[in-house]
Design an enzyme around this catalytic site. Structure first.
Site, PDB file in Angstrom:
ATOM      1  N   GLU A 181       0.846  -1.192   0.000  1.00  0.00           N
ATOM      2  CA  GLU A 181       0.000   0.000   0.000  1.00  0.00           C
ATOM      3  C   GLU A 181       0.880   1.239   0.000  1.00  0.00           C
ATOM      4  O   GLU A 181       1.849   1.329   0.758  1.00  0.00           O
ATOM      5  CB  GLU A 181      -0.910   0.012   1.236  1.00  0.00           C
ATOM      6  CG  GLU A 181      -1.740   1.294   1.318  1.00  0.00           C
ATOM      7  CD  GLU A 181      -2.783   1.307   2.424  1.00  0.00           C
ATOM      8  OE1 GLU A 181      -2.768   0.403   3.279  1.00  0.00           O
ATOM      9  OE2 GLU A 181      -3.606   2.245   2.413  1.00  0.00           O
ATOM     10  N   ASN A 239      -4.444   4.960  -2.171  1.00  0.00           N
ATOM     11  CA  ASN A 239      -5.639   5.480  -1.495  1.00  0.00           C
ATOM     12  C   ASN A 239      -6.245   6.635  -2.279  1.00  0.00           C
ATOM     13  O   ASN A 239      -5.531   7.552  -2.693  1.00  0.00           O
ATOM     14  CB  ASN A 239      -5.273   5.986  -0.092  1.00  0.00           C
ATOM     15  CG  ASN A 239      -4.903   4.860   0.840  1.00  0.00           C
ATOM     16  OD1 ASN A 239      -5.759   4.123   1.308  1.00  0.00           O
ATOM     17  ND2 ASN A 239      -3.611   4.706   1.094  1.00  0.00           N
ATOM     18  N   GLU A 271      -7.718   1.949  -3.629  1.00  0.00           N
ATOM     19  CA  GLU A 271      -8.306   1.813  -2.287  1.00  0.00           C
ATOM     20  C   GLU A 271      -9.186   3.008  -2.031  1.00  0.00           C
ATOM     21  O   GLU A 271      -8.698   4.137  -1.961  1.00  0.00           O
ATOM     22  CB  GLU A 271      -7.195   1.778  -1.235  1.00  0.00           C
ATOM     23  CG  GLU A 271      -6.980   0.412  -0.694  1.00  0.00           C
ATOM     24  CD  GLU A 271      -5.961   0.350   0.425  1.00  0.00           C
ATOM     25  OE1 GLU A 271      -5.985   1.193   1.346  1.00  0.00           O
ATOM     26  OE2 GLU A 271      -5.122  -0.564   0.370  1.00  0.00           O
ATOM     27  N   ASP A 301     -11.621   0.578   1.961  1.00  0.00           N
ATOM     28  CA  ASP A 301     -10.700   0.771   3.082  1.00  0.00           C
ATOM     29  C   ASP A 301     -11.464   0.962   4.398  1.00  0.00           C
ATOM     30  O   ASP A 301     -12.608   1.389   4.390  1.00  0.00           O
ATOM     31  CB  ASP A 301      -9.857   2.022   2.809  1.00  0.00           C
ATOM     32  CG  ASP A 301      -8.506   1.972   3.480  1.00  0.00           C
ATOM     33  OD1 ASP A 301      -8.250   1.035   4.255  1.00  0.00           O
ATOM     34  OD2 ASP A 301      -7.695   2.879   3.224  1.00  0.00           O
ATOM     35  N   GLU A 358      -5.948  -5.053   8.604  1.00  0.00           N
ATOM     36  CA  GLU A 358      -5.017  -3.939   8.796  1.00  0.00           C
ATOM     37  C   GLU A 358      -4.480  -3.936  10.218  1.00  0.00           C
ATOM     38  O   GLU A 358      -5.178  -4.350  11.144  1.00  0.00           O
ATOM     39  CB  GLU A 358      -5.745  -2.599   8.632  1.00  0.00           C
ATOM     40  CG  GLU A 358      -6.236  -2.284   7.260  1.00  0.00           C
ATOM     41  CD  GLU A 358      -6.879  -0.890   7.214  1.00  0.00           C
ATOM     42  OE1 GLU A 358      -7.409  -0.428   8.243  1.00  0.00           O
ATOM     43  OE2 GLU A 358      -6.834  -0.287   6.143  1.00  0.00           O
TER      44      GLU A 358
HETATM   45  P1  C2E Z   1      -5.141   3.679   5.744  1.00  0.00           P
HETATM   46  O1  C2E Z   1      -5.288   3.704   4.255  1.00  0.00           O
HETATM   47  O2  C2E Z   1      -6.120   2.867   6.492  1.00  0.00           O
HETATM   48  O3  C2E Z   1      -3.660   3.203   6.010  1.00  0.00           O
HETATM   49  C1  C2E Z   1      -3.247   2.455   7.109  1.00  0.00           C
HETATM   50  C2  C2E Z   1      -2.645   3.318   8.192  1.00  0.00           C
HETATM   51  O4  C2E Z   1      -2.348   2.510   9.303  1.00  0.00           O
HETATM   52  C3  C2E Z   1      -1.336   3.976   7.787  1.00  0.00           C
HETATM   53  O5  C2E Z   1      -1.230   5.208   8.482  1.00  0.00           O
HETATM   54  C4  C2E Z   1      -0.306   2.988   8.320  1.00  0.00           C
HETATM   55  O6  C2E Z   1       0.964   3.569   8.536  1.00  0.00           O
HETATM   56  C5  C2E Z   1      -0.955   2.575   9.607  1.00  0.00           C
HETATM   57  N1  C2E Z   1      -0.545   1.248  10.046  1.00  0.00           N
HETATM   58  C6  C2E Z   1      -0.238   0.174   9.298  1.00  0.00           C
HETATM   59  N2  C2E Z   1       0.051  -0.891  10.053  1.00  0.00           N
HETATM   60  C7  C2E Z   1      -0.090  -0.507  11.331  1.00  0.00           C
HETATM   61  C8  C2E Z   1       0.086  -1.173  12.593  1.00  0.00           C
HETATM   62  O7  C2E Z   1       0.411  -2.353  12.687  1.00  0.00           O
HETATM   63  N3  C2E Z   1      -0.140  -0.430  13.709  1.00  0.00           N
HETATM   64  C9  C2E Z   1      -0.505   0.888  13.659  1.00  0.00           C
HETATM   65  N4  C2E Z   1      -0.665   1.522  14.801  1.00  0.00           N
HETATM   66  N5  C2E Z   1      -0.678   1.539  12.488  1.00  0.00           N
HETATM   67  C10 C2E Z   1      -0.473   0.852  11.340  1.00  0.00           C
HETATM   68  P2  C2E Z   1      -0.794   6.560   7.773  1.00  0.00           P
HETATM   69  O8  C2E Z   1       0.318   6.289   6.811  1.00  0.00           O
HETATM   70  O9  C2E Z   1      -0.587   7.560   8.836  1.00  0.00           O
HETATM   71  O10 C2E Z   1      -2.063   6.938   6.916  1.00  0.00           O
HETATM   72  C11 C2E Z   1      -3.262   7.316   7.507  1.00  0.00           C
HETATM   73  C12 C2E Z   1      -4.374   7.428   6.517  1.00  0.00           C
HETATM   74  O11 C2E Z   1      -4.168   8.514   5.618  1.00  0.00           O
HETATM   75  C13 C2E Z   1      -4.525   6.213   5.620  1.00  0.00           C
HETATM   76  O12 C2E Z   1      -5.204   5.193   6.318  1.00  0.00           O
HETATM   77  C14 C2E Z   1      -5.316   6.792   4.471  1.00  0.00           C
HETATM   78  O13 C2E Z   1      -6.690   6.843   4.793  1.00  0.00           O
HETATM   79  C15 C2E Z   1      -4.795   8.207   4.400  1.00  0.00           C
HETATM   80  N6  C2E Z   1      -3.835   8.308   3.280  1.00  0.00           N
HETATM   81  C16 C2E Z   1      -2.516   7.994   3.254  1.00  0.00           C
HETATM   82  N7  C2E Z   1      -1.979   8.245   2.041  1.00  0.00           N
HETATM   83  C17 C2E Z   1      -2.999   8.714   1.261  1.00  0.00           C
HETATM   84  C18 C2E Z   1      -3.101   9.158  -0.108  1.00  0.00           C
HETATM   85  O14 C2E Z   1      -2.149   9.140  -0.893  1.00  0.00           O
HETATM   86  N8  C2E Z   1      -4.333   9.579  -0.522  1.00  0.00           N
HETATM   87  C19 C2E Z   1      -5.424   9.579   0.291  1.00  0.00           C
HETATM   88  N9  C2E Z   1      -6.602  10.013  -0.207  1.00  0.00           N
HETATM   89  N10 C2E Z   1      -5.369   9.185   1.580  1.00  0.00           N
HETATM   90  C20 C2E Z   1      -4.177   8.758   2.051  1.00  0.00           C
HETATM   91 MG    MG Z   2      -7.298   1.515   6.489  1.00  0.00          MG
HETATM   92 MG    MG Z   3      -5.595   2.468   2.843  1.00  0.00          MG
END
Ligand code: C2E
Ligand code: MG
Ligand code: MG
Length: 413
Positions: A181, A239, A271, A301, A358
């Site tokens: 991802e 995403n 996603e 998602d 996730e």
């Molecule tokens: P998401 O798509 O549900 O991504 C998963 C989030 O959970 C990511 O946070 C990831 O770093 C975190 N994560 C993964 N495994 C674990 C784990 O084992 N424990 C914990 N505590 N966290 C974990 P991140 O990178 O901070 O991203 C947060 C959200 O921001 C994403 O949730 C997604 O909704 C959004 N996002 C990130 N990149 C993009 C993008 O390019 N475009 C859009 N529209 N949204 C984005």
């Molecule tokens: Mg997610």
């Molecule tokens: Mg995601």
């Protein structure tokens, strides 16, 4: 991590015990002192704790009961976050681990340092482990996010400071990596890599999600073509918000990028993430149908929270469902979260969707989700999101020995 009394004494921890039961409070205080914590304060409820904190804002550890008269542990947690005290928070409670997921979510949303739950009655070893975590925590720079202006963010986007990190997605059955991802990071010239928390909602409001998504998409598809060339033909998931997918012509843009980088469309997964409101999925149905027609895979998602719901499943032909981390963290058999996961997995199979859990952080969570028949896992147990070069190494290098997952066969044939 368990550390000895002498290093705890050296760490100079200032702790506050919040517990209405006098006897239990005394026991905790004594345990902390015998572990080498020199300054221990006591409060019989949240209100008293707030009074002490007002005078001693340098307290760095709060161990609080949950159920107390006047102000309970939850309210205290919220108040501490609101006042931005630096103290790390530990709940001392007989309640189950499921609560942990919920609390952790609450605490992180409020930017509080939540160290976990100590199950009641806490042994000296449990307390030592928590203090160990506190010490590790203190060595890290405090998570105070910089304030960022609209212009700074916009300039950052224009000058290409936004790039994806990649987190692998692993098949439970044989532990092969089947995809990754893309998670957006802002490589800020002063503050370093900043998480989506600091820019997604802002860009959404400022109408800049199109530019951000385009930048991430382009770099992600390019990365996927590099993985393929390096012998790892795995998919990339990007995403996208509903508002982005609602703009006319988006499907064509995605197709054009996919073609330009020479990646087969089935290796570019969309996603669908909803941060604002999923009320208007209607507007994006045309793009979604077109992407599906051209062979892209569609994933829903954060299933089970917010706006990611059953209604969307009926309307959109998703190939994949991502079970939200809040159901996965600390899940235990027969709990409500477990029932919810089980039911969702049954439904996913009936709808012929691939399921992804996730936020898998522990071996227990891995085993439980595997037992429920979930198809794929993503989470810190397997790997944190990695910078592009590090991810390429991770996915192609010969597996190092170590934990179960890290010795997995890495690449799908
Ligand atoms: P998401 O798509 O549900 O991504 C998963 C989030 O959970 C990511 O946070 C990831 O770093 C975190 N994560 C993964 N495994 C674990 C784990 O084992 N424990 C914990 N505590 N966290 C974990 P991140 O990178 O901070 O991203 C947060 C959200 O921001 C994403 O949730 C997604 O909704 C959004 N996002 C990130 N990149 C993009 C993008 O390019 N475009 C859009 N529209 N949204 C984005
Ligand atoms: Mg997610
Ligand atoms: Mg995601």
């Amino acid at each position: 991590l368990i550390i000895g009394a002498s290093s705890i004494a050296q760490a100079n921890v200032r702790a506050l015990i919040v517990e209405d039961d006098g006897l239990q409070r005394k026991v905790l205080v004594r345990r902390l002192q015998s572990l080498g914590v020199t300054e221990v304060y006591e409060a019989s409820d949240g209100e008293r704790a707030m009074e002490i904190l007002a005078e001693r804002s340098d307290i760095d550890l709060i161990v609080s009961d949950l159920d107390m008269p006047r102000m309970d542990g939850l309210e205290l947690l919220c108040q501490v976050a609101k006042k931005a005290y630096k103290a790390s928070f530990v709940l001392h409670s007989a309640m189950n681990r499921q609560l942990l997921a919920c609390m952790e979510l609450m605490a992180t949303e409020r930017q509080l340092n939540f160290l976990g739950i100590l199950s009641k009655p806490a042994s000296s070893a449990d307390i030592a482990a928590i203090i160990g975590r506190l010490c590790v925590h203190r060595e890290r720079p405090p998570k105070v996010w910089p304030t960022i202006s609209v212009e700074e963010r916009r300039d950052g986007l224009r000058s290409g400071q936004f790039a994806p990190h990649f987190q692998p997605k692993v098949r439970f059955r044989d532990r092969t990596v089947v995809g990754a991802e893309a998670l957006a990071r802002w490589h800020h010239p002063v503050h370093g890599a900043l998480p989506p928390l600091l820019f997604i909602d802002a860009f959404e409001q400022e109408g800049l999600m199109g530019d951000l998504t385009h930048a991430i998409l382009d770099q992600s598809i390019e990365a996927a073509s590099r993985w393929g060339a390096a012998g790892a033909p795995i998919s990339v998931s990007v995403n996208m918000s509903v508002s982005y997918l609602s703009q006319p012509g988006i499907a064509d843009q995605i197709s054009a990028l996919t073609r330009r980088h020479g990646v087969p469309p089935e290796r570019v997964c969309i996603e669908i993430t909803e941060s604002v409101s999923m009320s208007d999925v209607g507007g994006c149905l045309e793009n979604i149908a077109r992407l599906k027609m051209r062979g892209h895979t569609l994933s829903i998602d954060d299933f089970g929270v917010g706006f990611s719901s059953l209604q969307q499943l009926v309307r959109i032909p998703f190939d994949e469902i991502k079970l939200d981390r809040s159901f996965v963290t600390g899940v235990v058999p027969k709990s409500r979260a477990a029932l919810m996961l089980e039911a969702t997995l049954v439904m996913a199979r009936k709808l012929e969707m691939v399921s992804v859990a996730e936020g898998i952080e522990t071996e227990e969570e891995w085993a439980f989700l595997e037992g429920l028949g979930c198809d794929m896992a993503q989470g810190y147990l397997i790997s944190k999101p990695l910078a592009p070069e590090a991810f390429l190494d991770w996915v192609t290098e010969s597996p190092p020995t170590g934990t179960r997952i890290r010795s997995a066969k890495r690449v799908l044939p």
